[in-house]
Design a protein around this motif. Structure first.
Motif, short mmCIF file in Angstrom:
data_model
loop_
_atom_site.label_atom_id
_atom_site.label_comp_id
_atom_site.label_asym_id
_atom_site.label_seq_id
_atom_site.Cartn_x
_atom_site.Cartn_y
_atom_site.Cartn_z
N ASN A 107 0.87 -1.18 0.00
CA ASN A 107 0.00 0.00 0.00
C ASN A 107 0.90 1.23 0.00
O ASN A 107 1.30 1.73 1.05
N PRO A 108 1.32 1.72 -1.20
CA PRO A 108 2.31 2.80 -1.25
C PRO A 108 1.73 4.14 -0.78
O PRO A 108 0.57 4.46 -1.03
N GLU A 109 2.58 4.87 -0.10
CA GLU A 109 2.20 6.20 0.39
C GLU A 109 3.48 6.88 0.86
O GLU A 109 4.48 6.20 1.17
N TYR A 110 3.50 8.18 0.90
CA TYR A 110 4.75 8.93 1.11
C TYR A 110 5.45 8.54 2.39
O TYR A 110 6.69 8.58 2.48
N SER A 111 4.72 8.11 3.47
CA SER A 111 5.38 7.79 4.74
C SER A 111 6.29 6.57 4.62
O SER A 111 7.20 6.38 5.44
N LEU A 112 6.07 5.73 3.59
CA LEU A 112 6.97 4.58 3.40
C LEU A 112 8.35 5.02 2.95
O LEU A 112 9.32 4.28 3.10
N THR A 113 8.44 6.26 2.41
CA THR A 113 9.73 6.73 1.92
C THR A 113 10.52 7.46 3.00
O THR A 113 11.66 7.87 2.74
N LEU A 114 9.93 7.63 4.18
CA LEU A 114 10.66 8.26 5.27
C LEU A 114 11.83 7.39 5.69
O LEU A 114 11.83 6.17 5.50
N ARG A 115 12.82 8.03 6.31
CA ARG A 115 14.03 7.31 6.67
C ARG A 115 14.02 6.96 8.15
O ARG A 115 13.56 7.71 8.99
N ALA A 116 14.55 5.79 8.42
CA ALA A 116 14.68 5.34 9.80
C ALA A 116 15.93 5.94 10.42
O ALA A 116 16.67 6.72 9.78
N GLU A 117 16.20 5.60 11.63
CA GLU A 117 17.36 6.14 12.33
C GLU A 117 18.67 5.75 11.67
O GLU A 117 19.68 6.44 11.81
N ASN A 118 18.67 4.63 10.94
CA ASN A 118 19.90 4.18 10.26
C ASN A 118 20.11 4.90 8.94
O ASN A 118 21.06 4.60 8.22
N GLY A 119 19.20 5.80 8.58
CA GLY A 119 19.35 6.57 7.36
C GLY A 119 18.72 5.95 6.13
O GLY A 119 18.69 6.56 5.06
N GLY A 267 10.90 4.03 13.47
CA GLY A 267 12.21 4.62 13.25
C GLY A 267 13.35 3.79 13.78
O GLY A 267 14.45 3.80 13.22
N SER A 268 13.16 3.04 14.86
CA SER A 268 14.28 2.31 15.47
C SER A 268 14.15 0.78 15.35
O SER A 268 15.10 0.07 15.66
N GLN A 269 13.01 0.27 14.91
CA GLN A 269 12.81 -1.18 14.87
C GLN A 269 13.50 -1.80 13.65
O GLN A 269 13.58 -1.18 12.57
N GLU A 270 13.99 -3.00 13.82
CA GLU A 270 14.58 -3.73 12.70
C GLU A 270 13.49 -4.49 11.95
O GLU A 270 12.53 -4.98 12.54
N VAL A 271 13.68 -4.61 10.68
CA VAL A 271 12.72 -5.35 9.85
C VAL A 271 12.88 -6.83 10.14
O VAL A 271 14.00 -7.36 10.12
N PRO A 272 11.81 -7.55 10.42
CA PRO A 272 11.93 -8.98 10.74
C PRO A 272 12.30 -9.81 9.51
O PRO A 272 12.16 -9.36 8.37
N ASP A 273 12.78 -11.00 9.78
CA ASP A 273 13.12 -11.94 8.71
C ASP A 273 11.84 -12.63 8.24
O ASP A 273 11.21 -13.37 9.00
N PRO A 274 11.44 -12.43 6.99
CA PRO A 274 10.18 -13.03 6.53
C PRO A 274 10.23 -14.56 6.43
O PRO A 274 9.19 -15.20 6.30
N LYS A 275 11.42 -15.14 6.52
CA LYS A 275 11.51 -16.60 6.46
C LYS A 275 10.78 -17.26 7.62
O LYS A 275 10.34 -18.41 7.52
N GLN A 276 10.65 -16.51 8.73
CA GLN A 276 9.95 -17.08 9.88
C GLN A 276 8.48 -17.37 9.58
O GLN A 276 7.87 -18.23 10.20
#
Length: 631
Positions: A107-119, A267-276
């Motif tokens: 579901n694309p929207e501008y907030s998906l393009t924001l940057r997390a703390e890691n840049g 902003g600070s959470q890591e993306v989970p591994d989808p293999k799970q």
């Protein structure tokens, strides 16, 4: 001091908060209403797909796993079969990979393009994690992939991973110009509802913050996916202030109730591994075990498995229908009666009685045989523990006593069998009548029946005749007058007298003349049949007429000459068979007549009776040549 403008601003904030809280409550109650009656149990589970008992006692079971929390190892120690309340460890377990359908919905929207703390952009991190699933080198053609992106991009069940990645990379729309909606999720779930695929499906939904007004429709779509067994895993980008709120909690509960999950990014959470999300998906299990059931009926069967994290799961019980019966045994070609000749030593011929038994499994489950035992007159005489289990041979002289004045009149037979299940099968008791003959010829039993006596008398008669009828000659003179031919007639008479039989030839009941394939006599001498019972075969220790041919049995057949003139031939259940005039001879036998054609297997003979006559019961055929011409 608060101004009017600041007061109005504070009032607007309060009204906004009240409105936002009301929307959250609406979303909560909408979610609760929608999930009521539709919530399903998404705990780890096993399902028995089918049972196969055709190779009983080996039972085969096909299983499917669902919502596993950790891997399930395909080894016998990880599984237990509960059969009629008894726990059994399988012989073998095999994991069958059927493939997975991974559906990515964006579901694309501008907030998906924001940057997390890691840049990094949220969207870039998420796509990188999704593509880390990678192709399956062991099953490249089994997995399927789908991609759905707002507003109307849809690629359904792409054939391989590479095509799926290419479709993801090809999406280059400016997300700042796209509005958030549930269109892509609606497209994905509609496609799954119409799909004929039986693969396990995982749906990953990448979305920005969903306005509370969209939540009722979102929950409805999640329930539709759950109804077809598809969990929805949601990655959502939202404000940090939403963490731990009723908004997030309601989303988590709704997704977890249908087997899905929620991952929030602020902003600070890591993306989970989808293999799970793929754990326990795409595999079915085939196991086999040895059933302990030994009777017919309907029994409960369940399977229990131990996951690698220690969790135990157990399938619901299925019905196992079994028909289990002992082997069915029956005698084959056993004669109703047996004609035996007893000699002076108290032994009978034929001495061997072959016994054949047919073994069948009426329950349709052939299985191993432990032993087969033959009983004669209630006494065990022979046990076979290897094939052929249904073939026996009885030594009549060993098992029965024919030396007594009144010989046994019958022999009772029974065969019992024990199969690999320990079940006992047996034949019905069967009796064979015994006709024991003790041939006695009164003439030859007297003292004057001795052939040596008659040979001596004939020799004496010849000598007396020679002395009486001999003409004495005149001493010193010739017996024959001069110029007169000698009279040789007396000499001829003397020669005839000397040539007359002075002995008795050995009695022959008949003979067998060997014939070639065209039924013409061969060069071999005829075989004389000098005994009242002639046993025919290729084993010299059993037969008294030995025929050299590999097709014959060691004891193949017999020819019996009865005192009343009957001649009977009997086959001993041979493989190659015995035939008279091309008709098969059974163990019951058939009558023989002069000039009959006899086949012993491949060998052909013409039978010649010593009387050169047919039996009294034979009817002459008008087109048959006189017997004198058949030689």
């Amino acid at each position: 001091m608060m101004t009017a403008s600041s007061h109005r601003l504070t009032l607007k904030k309060r009204l906004g908060r009240i409105l936002f809280g009301g929307l959250l409550l609406l979303a909560f109650f909408s979610k609760s209403f929608i999930t009521f009656g539709y919530a399903q149990n998404h705990d780890p589970a096993l399902t028995i797909i089918d049972l196969d008992s055709r190779n009983f006692p080996l039972i085969e079971v096909n299983l499917k796993s669902q919502n596993l929390s950790s891997p399930l190892r395909a080894q016998p120690s990880s599984f237990s079969v509960i059969e009629d309340g008894e726990k059994i460890t399988p012989n073998d377990v095999e994991e069958l990979y059927n493939g997975i359908h991974f559906s990515l919905v964006i579901n694309p929207e501008y907030s998906l393009t924001l940057r997390a703390e890691n840049g990094q952009q949220y969207y870039s991190q998420m796509i990188e994690a999704v593509q880390s699933i990678g192709p399956d080198p062991d099953h490249p053609d089994l997995n399927r992939y789908s991609l759905h992106i707002n507003p109307d991009f849809s690629s359904v069940e792409l054939p391989n991973y590479d095509a799926w990645v290419d479709a993801i990379d090809a999406y280059q729309e400016n997300m700042r110009k796209v509005s958030s909606s549930l269109e892509s999720l609606e497209l994905a779930i509609s496609a799954l509802e119409q799909s004929e695929s039986t693969l396990d499906t995982v749906l990953l939904y990448i979305t920005p913050y969903l306005h509370p007004t969209l939540l009722p429709d979102f929950f409805a779509l999640v329930e539709r996916a759950a109804a077809i067994g598809v969990p929805v895993h949601t990655w959502i980008v939202m404000d940090i202030r939403m963490l731990g709120s009723a908004y997030e909690t309601n989303l988590q509960d709704a997704l977890a109730a249908t087997g899905g999950s929620l991952s929030s990014f602020t902003g600070s959470q890591e993306v989970p591994d989808p293999k799970q999300y793929l754990v326990g998906k795409g595999s079915s299990y085939h196991l086999s075990y040895q059933s302990q059931i030994r009777k017919s009926g309907s029994f409960d069967l369940a399977v229990e498995a131990n996951l690698s994290d220690g969790t135990k799961i157990r399938s619901t019980a299925e019905k196992l229908e079994l028909q289990v019966e002992p082997a069915r045994l029956s005698f084959v070609n056993l004669p109703e009666q047996l004609e035996l000749i007893k000699d002076e030593q108290g032994n009978v011929t034929p001495a061997l009685l072959p016994v054949e038994v047919l073994i069948e499994f009426p329950d349709g489950n052939p299985r191993g045989i432990i032993s087969a035992t033959l009983f004669v007159n209630g006494t065990r005489v022979q046990t076979k523990q290897e094939a052929p289990y249904g073939s026996f041979e009885i030594d009549l002289n060993r098992e029965l006593d024919f030396s007594q004045e009144t010989p046994p009149e019958k022999i009772a037979l029974e065969v019992r069998l024990e199969d690999a299940l320990g079940l006992q099968g047996k034949t019905s008791p069967k009796s064979v009548a015994l006709n024991v003959f003790e041939p006695q010829n009164p003439f030859f039993d007297e003292w004057y029946a001795s052939p040596w006596l008659w040979l001596g008398l004939l020799a004496m008669a010849a000598i007396v005749s020679l002395l009486i009828f001999r003409k004495p000659g005149v001493k010193g003179t010739s017996r024959t007058p001069q110029n007169e031919e000698p009279n040789e007639k007396p000499a001829e008479k003397t020669d005839q007298a000397l040539a007359s039989p002075t002995y008795v030839t050995l009695k022959s009941f008949g003979s067998l003349m060997k014939l070639d394939a065209d039924q013409t006599p061969s060069a071999e001498k005829p075989y004389l049949l000098e005994k009242e019972i002639t046993l025919i075969g290729k084993d010299a220790s059993q037969a008294n007429l030995v025929l050299e041919d590999p097709s014959l049995e060691p004891l193949h057949a017999e020819i019996h000459f009865f005192p009343d003139g009957r001649i009977r031939i009997t086959d001993f259940n041979s493989t190659a068979g015995t035939y008279v005039n091309f008709k098969p001879v059974t163990t019951h036998g058939t009558n023989l007549q002069h000039a009959d054609l006899i086949h012993f297997g491949r060998l052909l003979f013409r039978f010649n009776s010593s009387t050169r006559t047919q039996s009294a019961g034979a009817s002459a055929s008008p087109d048959k040549k006189p017997l004198e011409e058949i030689k």
